[in-house]
Write an enzyme that holds these catalytic residues in place. Structure first.
Site, PDB file in Angstrom:
ATOM      1  N   LYS A 258       0.854  -1.193   0.000  1.00 30.73           N
ATOM      2  CA  LYS A 258       0.000   0.000   0.000  1.00 30.73           C
ATOM      3  C   LYS A 258       0.885   1.237   0.000  1.00 30.73           C
ATOM      4  CE  LYS A 258      -0.344   1.594   4.638  1.00 30.73           C
ATOM      5  NZ  LYS A 258      -1.074   2.052   5.757  1.00 30.73           N
TER       6      LYS A 258
ATOM      7  N   ASP B 299      -2.722  -6.263   2.255  1.00 35.54           N
ATOM      8  CA  ASP B 299      -3.230  -5.464   3.371  1.00 35.54           C
ATOM      9  C   ASP B 299      -2.912  -6.296   4.598  1.00 35.54           C
ATOM     10  OD1 ASP B 299      -4.725  -4.376   5.461  1.00 35.54           O
ATOM     11  OD2 ASP B 299      -6.068  -3.425   4.044  1.00 35.54           O
ATOM     12  N   HIS B 300      -1.841  -5.916   5.314  1.00 38.89           N
ATOM     13  CA  HIS B 300      -1.339  -6.852   6.325  1.00 38.89           C
ATOM     14  C   HIS B 300      -2.338  -7.069   7.458  1.00 38.89           C
ATOM     15  CE1 HIS B 300       0.124  -3.036   8.023  1.00 38.89           C
ATOM     16  NE2 HIS B 300       0.037  -3.637   9.189  1.00 38.89           N
TER      17      HIS B 300
ATOM     18  N   GLU C 273      -2.924   4.832  17.231  1.00 39.65           N
ATOM     19  CA  GLU C 273      -1.465   4.800  17.343  1.00 39.65           C
ATOM     20  C   GLU C 273      -1.024   5.854  18.353  1.00 39.65           C
ATOM     21  OE1 GLU C 273       0.614   4.167  13.298  1.00 39.65           O
ATOM     22  OE2 GLU C 273      -1.142   5.395  12.882  1.00 39.65           O
TER      23      GLU C 273
ATOM     24  N   ASP D 294      -4.617   6.650   4.542  1.00 40.02           N
ATOM     25  CA  ASP D 294      -3.580   5.782   5.111  1.00 40.02           C
ATOM     26  C   ASP D 294      -4.178   4.573   5.844  1.00 40.02           C
ATOM     27  OD1 ASP D 294      -0.783   5.360   5.566  1.00 40.02           O
ATOM     28  OD2 ASP D 294      -1.099   5.880   7.669  1.00 40.02           O
TER      29      ASP D 294
ATOM     30  N   HIS E 282      -7.161  -0.602   5.456  1.00 40.13           N
ATOM     31  CA  HIS E 282      -7.245  -1.512   6.603  1.00 40.13           C
ATOM     32  C   HIS E 282      -8.633  -1.530   7.255  1.00 40.13           C
ATOM     33  CE1 HIS E 282      -3.021  -1.657   6.117  1.00 40.13           C
ATOM     34  NE2 HIS E 282      -2.741  -0.527   6.722  1.00 40.13           N
TER      35      HIS E 282
ATOM     36  N   LYS F  15      -3.312   9.281  14.937  1.00 42.65           N
ATOM     37  CA  LYS F  15      -1.954   9.278  15.485  1.00 42.65           C
ATOM     38  C   LYS F  15      -1.954  10.077  16.774  1.00 42.65           C
ATOM     39  CE  LYS F  15       0.557   8.402  11.292  1.00 42.65           C
ATOM     40  NZ  LYS F  15       1.054   7.073  11.661  1.00 42.65           N
TER      41      LYS F  15
HETATM   42  P1  NAP Z   1      11.797   3.260   2.465  1.00 44.50           P
HETATM   43  O1  NAP Z   1      12.387   2.939   3.800  1.00 44.50           O
HETATM   44  O2  NAP Z   1      11.832   4.665   1.983  1.00 44.50           O
HETATM   45  O3  NAP Z   1      12.509   2.306   1.388  1.00 44.50           O
HETATM   46  C1  NAP Z   1      12.410   2.490   0.006  1.00 44.50           C
HETATM   47  C2  NAP Z   1      13.267   1.444  -0.676  1.00 44.50           C
HETATM   48  O4  NAP Z   1      13.164   1.627  -2.091  1.00 44.50           O
HETATM   49  C3  NAP Z   1      14.750   1.531  -0.345  1.00 44.50           C
HETATM   50  O5  NAP Z   1      15.279   0.237  -0.295  1.00 44.50           O
HETATM   51  C4  NAP Z   1      15.317   2.308  -1.528  1.00 44.50           C
HETATM   52  O6  NAP Z   1      16.694   2.050  -1.635  1.00 44.50           O
HETATM   53  C5  NAP Z   1      14.486   1.698  -2.654  1.00 44.50           C
HETATM   54  N1  NAP Z   1      14.436   2.536  -3.859  1.00 44.50           N
HETATM   55  C6  NAP Z   1      14.143   3.857  -3.928  1.00 44.50           C
HETATM   56  N2  NAP Z   1      14.215   4.288  -5.202  1.00 44.50           N
HETATM   57  C7  NAP Z   1      14.567   3.210  -5.954  1.00 44.50           C
HETATM   58  C8  NAP Z   1      14.802   3.014  -7.333  1.00 44.50           C
HETATM   59  N3  NAP Z   1      14.704   4.018  -8.240  1.00 44.50           N
HETATM   60  N4  NAP Z   1      15.112   1.774  -7.757  1.00 44.50           N
HETATM   61  C9  NAP Z   1      15.219   0.745  -6.887  1.00 44.50           C
HETATM   62  N5  NAP Z   1      15.019   0.879  -5.568  1.00 44.50           N
HETATM   63  C10 NAP Z   1      14.691   2.086  -5.100  1.00 44.50           C
HETATM   64  O7  NAP Z   1      10.264   2.829   2.391  1.00 44.50           O
HETATM   65  P2  NAP Z   1       9.500   1.737   3.291  1.00 44.50           P
HETATM   66  O8  NAP Z   1       9.079   2.370   4.566  1.00 44.50           O
HETATM   67  O9  NAP Z   1      10.304   0.482   3.369  1.00 44.50           O
HETATM   68  O10 NAP Z   1       8.169   1.515   2.446  1.00 44.50           O
HETATM   69  C11 NAP Z   1       8.155   0.810   1.227  1.00 44.50           C
HETATM   70  C12 NAP Z   1       6.715   0.716   0.734  1.00 44.50           C
HETATM   71  O11 NAP Z   1       5.939   0.006   1.676  1.00 44.50           O
HETATM   72  C13 NAP Z   1       6.029   2.070   0.562  1.00 44.50           C
HETATM   73  O12 NAP Z   1       5.119   1.976  -0.501  1.00 44.50           O
HETATM   74  C14 NAP Z   1       5.267   2.239   1.878  1.00 44.50           C
HETATM   75  O13 NAP Z   1       4.149   3.076   1.726  1.00 44.50           O
HETATM   76  C15 NAP Z   1       4.844   0.805   2.130  1.00 44.50           C
HETATM   77  N6  NAP Z   1       4.619   0.498   3.541  1.00 44.50           N
HETATM   78  C16 NAP Z   1       5.595   0.679   4.481  1.00 44.50           C
HETATM   79  C17 NAP Z   1       5.357   0.342   5.796  1.00 44.50           C
HETATM   80  C18 NAP Z   1       6.419   0.480   6.849  1.00 44.50           C
HETATM   81  O14 NAP Z   1       6.172   0.082   7.990  1.00 44.50           O
HETATM   82  N7  NAP Z   1       7.581   1.012   6.533  1.00 44.50           N
HETATM   83  C19 NAP Z   1       4.104  -0.179   6.184  1.00 44.50           C
HETATM   84  C20 NAP Z   1       3.134  -0.368   5.196  1.00 44.50           C
HETATM   85  C21 NAP Z   1       3.398  -0.034   3.879  1.00 44.50           C
HETATM   86  P3  NAP Z   1      17.706   3.006  -2.495  1.00 44.50           P
HETATM   87  O15 NAP Z   1      17.377   4.417  -2.115  1.00 44.50           O
HETATM   88  O16 NAP Z   1      19.074   2.551  -2.128  1.00 44.50           O
HETATM   89  O17 NAP Z   1      17.393   2.732  -3.923  1.00 44.50           O
END
Ligand code: NAP
Length: 488
Positions: free
Chosen positions: A146, A175-176, A214, A233, A238, A337
Site C-alpha cells: 500500500k 493489506d497486512h 497509534e 492511510d 485496513h 496518530k
Molecule cells: P523506504 O524505507 O523509503 O525504502 C524504500 C526502498 O526503495 C529503499 O530500499 C530504496 O533504496 C528503494 N528505492 C528507492 N528508489 C529506488 C529506485 N529508483 N530503484 C530501486 N530501488 C529504489 O520505504 P518503506 O518504509 O520500506 O516503504 C516501502 C513501501 O511500503 C512504501 O510503498 C510504503 O508506503 C509501504 N509500507 C511501508 C510500511 C512500513 O512500515 N515502513 C508499512 C506499510 C506499507 P535506495 O534508495 O538505495 O534505492
C-alpha cells in the site's frame, strides 16, 4: 495437537526496496521466522534490490542485527543469510537488469515472487522492466504494497500498468491487517460456531466500532504522511477491510473469489458520504503539542517542515451498510496518530435485553460485547452478565470470557507478514485485495475527501495523548452510545 504448516515449493523472492524500512524491519524477519519453522525450502533464494551499491555480503551484514533481534541463534541467522543475496538496480534505468534477469532465469522451475516494497511511483517502471526482460514466466507473482494510489484515478493508473504485465490472478495487493490472527479468527468465530451467526444482524446487533489507534506521531515520515492523511492511510484500506470481514455474508466456501465477492458486496453497499452529509458523519482532527508516554511531544505542524497543512491525523466516521442484514446498524470507525494507546480493536455491541427482571439493587445491565483485539496482544473477549459470586443478594457483574491467543495456545503468534508471504508463494490470494475491491473502496472514500476539500475547513485540533477532538465523542454520543474504552 497442532496442525503442521503446509509445505511450499522452492521459490525466488525478490524484494524491490530490499534496504528499506519495511523490508528490514518486517519482511526479512518474517521470512526468517518461517525459515526457523522449516518453511523455506532448500534452494530457495531471497534477493534484495535497491540502488545502493552493495554486494551480497554487504546486504547480509545490514540485516544481521534485525535478524538477531528477531530471536534467532547466530548459527541459524548465518544459515538463513546463506539463502539471501542482493543486486544493485535502479527501477528507472536498464543498467544491471540483464544480469539480474540471468540470475533469476537460473531457476526456471522456481515460483517467482516480485515484492514491490518501494514507493508506488516505481511500481509501473518495475513491472514494465519485469515484463520487457521476460521475467514474468512460469509461476510468477507480483506483490503490491500500500498505498495503491491516492484516489480512484491514480489507483486505476497503477492497476492498469501492472495489469499490462501481470494477470489479476498473479497480482497480490497486500493489506497486512488481513493476515492478522484475529481477523482470521473472525472467520472461524462467525462461521465455525453455531452461536454467533443467528445473532449477526440488525435484529440483535446495536452497533459496531472499529478503532485503530497509534501513540506515535508522524516523526520523519511527515512528507509522505502529509500527502495521505488518516482516511487514505488507514480507513480506505485496513479499516474498510476489517469492516468487510465483520459485515460480509457467509461465503459459500473459503475459495479466494467466494470471500472477495462477499467483501465487494459490502463495499458497494456502503452509504455514500459526500458534501451533503460529510459534516454529519465525519470528524477530522490534527494533533497539536501534548504528551505521549509521559513525555512532551510536538504537534503535527511543528513536525512538518512546511508547517502548514490541512491533512487529518485523526478521523472518526459513522458508516452505514445499506442492505437487509445491517439496515440501521451504525459502524463507527476511528483512527488517529498520537492517541493515548496503541490499540486496534473491533467491538461488536449487541442490543440490550428487552426487559430487565432484576431490581435496581442488582446494578445496571450492560450490553453484551464481543471484542476482537488485533493489537497489541491479539485475542477475543466476550463480555457477559453474570451474578456476583457469594451471598448478599443477586448483584450483576459484567465480566469477559477472555481468550488471549498467546496465553491460550502458549505460542507467540506469527506476524501477519509471515502468513501473507507464504500465501503468495502458495498462490493463495484469499487474504489479498482484488482490483475491484480497491476500486470500490476508493469510490466510497473519494467523495469524502472531495467534501473535506470543498469545505475549506481545517481539521479540528486535538491535544496529543487524547482520543481526538471532542466532536468525535459527540459523533457517537448524540446517538446515545459511547466509544468503548474500558474493555480491559
Ligand atoms: P523506504 O524505507 O523509503 O525504502 C524504500 C526502498 O526503495 C529503499 O530500499 C530504496 O533504496 C528503494 N528505492 C528507492 N528508489 C529506488 C529506485 N529508483 N530503484 C530501486 N530501488 C529504489 O520505504 P518503506 O518504509 O520500506 O516503504 C516501502 C513501501 O511500503 C512504501 O510503498 C510504503 O508506503 C509501504 N509500507 C511501508 C510500511 C512500513 O512500515 N515502513 C508499512 C506499510 C506499507 P535506495 O534508495 O538505495 O534505492
Amino acid at each position: 495437537m497442532t496442525a503442521s504448516p503446509q509445505p511450499v515449493e522452492p521459490f525466488d523472492l525478490v524484494i524491490f526496496g530490499g534496504t528499506g524500512d519495511l523490508a528490514v524491519r518486517k519482511l526479512l524477519p518474517a521470512l526468517f521466522h518461517r525459515f526457523l519453522d522449516g518453511q523455506i525450502p532448500a534452494g530457495s533464494r531471497i534477493i534484495g534490490i535497491a540502488r545502493e551499491a552493495l554486494d551480497d555480503d554487504g546486504y547480509r551484514g545490514s540485516l544481521r542485527s534485525a535478524l538477531v533481534e528477531a530471536g534467532g541463534a547466530q548459527a541459524k541467522v548465518e544459515e538463513f543469510l546463506g539463502q539471501v543475496g542482493y543486486r544493485p538496480l535502479d527501477a528507472r534505468k536498464d543498467e544491471g537488469w540483464d544480469s539480474f534477469a540471468a540470475l533469476i532465469s537460473e531457476q526456471p522451475e522456481h515460483v517467482r515472487v516480485f515484492y514491490l516494497s518501494t514507493s508506488p511511483e516505481l511500481f509501473v517502471d518495475i513491472c514494465n522492466r519485469l515484463g520487457s526482460y521476460g521475467l514474468n514466466r512460469g509461476q510468477s507473482r507480483v506483490v503490491l504494497e500500500k498505498p495503491i494510489g491516492r484516489d480512484l484515478a491514480s489507483a486505476n493508473q497503477i492497476n492498469d500498468a501492472v495489469g499490462r504485465v501481470f494477470d489479476e490472478s498473479q497480482t497480490f495487493r497486500i493489506d497486512h491487517y488481513l493476515g492478522k490472527e484475529t481477523v482470521q479468527n473472525l472467520l472461524a468465530l462467525r462461521f465455525g460456531n453455531a452461536l454467533f451467526e443467528p445473532l449477526w444482524n440488525a435484529g440483535h446487533i446495536d452497533h459496531v466500532q472499529i478503532t485503530v489507534a497509534e501513540t506515535l506521531g508522524v516523526g520523519r515520515r511527515g512528507a509522505y504522511y502529509d500527502r495521505a492523511g488518516a482516511l487514505r492511510d488507514m480507513v480506505q484500506n485496513h479499516i474498510l477491510q476489517l469492516l468487510c470481514m465483520v459485515a460480509m455474508e457467509p461465503p459459500a466456501s473459503l475459495t479466494p473469489d467466494a470471500v472477495r465477492d462477499e467483501k465487494l458486496k459490502v463495499l458497494r453497499s456502503l452509504r455514500p458520504i459526500d458534501e451533503s452529509n460529510a459534516a454529519q458523519f465525519t470528524v477530522r482532527g490534527q494533533y497539536r503539542a501534548g504528551a505521549a508516554e509521559g513525555q512532551g511531544v510536538p504537534g503535527y505542524l511543528e513536525e512538518l517542515e512546511g508547517g502548514k497543512s490541512h491533512t487529518e491525523t485523526f478521523v472518526a466516521l459513522k458508516a452505514e451498510i445499506e442492505n437487509w442484514r445491517w439496515a440501521g446498524v451504525p459502524f463507527y470507525l476511528r483512527t488517529g496518530k498520537r492517541l493515548p494507546e496503541r490499540v486496534s480493536e473491533i467491538v461488536v455491541v449487541f442490543k440490550a435485553v428487552p426487559h430487565s427482571i432484576f431490581g435496581a439493587s442488582a446494578g445496571p445491565l450492560a450490553q453484551n460485547r464481543l471484542v476482537l483485539r488485533l493489537q497489541p496482544d491479539e485475542g477475543v473477549k466476550l463480555w457477559l452478565t453474570i451474578k456476583h459470586p457469594g451471598p448478599g443478594g443477586l448483584r450483576l457483574r459484567h465480566v469477559p470470557l477472555d481468550m488471549s491467543f498467546a496465553e491460550a495456545f502458549g505460542v507467540s503468534q506469527p506476524d501477519a507478514y509471515e502468513r501473507l508471504l507464504l500465501d503468495v508463494v502458495r498462490g493463495n490470494p484469499t487474504l489479498f485485495m482484488r482490483r475491484d475491491e480497491v476500486e470500490a473502496a476508493w469510490q466510497w472514500a473519494d467523495p469524502i475527501l472531495a467534501a473535506w476539500a470543498a469545505s475549506g475547513e481545517a481539521p479540528r485540533p486535538y491535544t496529543a495523548g487524547t482520543w481526538g477532538p471532542s466532536a468525535a465523542v459527540a459523533l457517537i454520543e448524540r446517538d446515545g452510545r459511547t466509544w468503548d474504552e474500558d474493555s480491559e
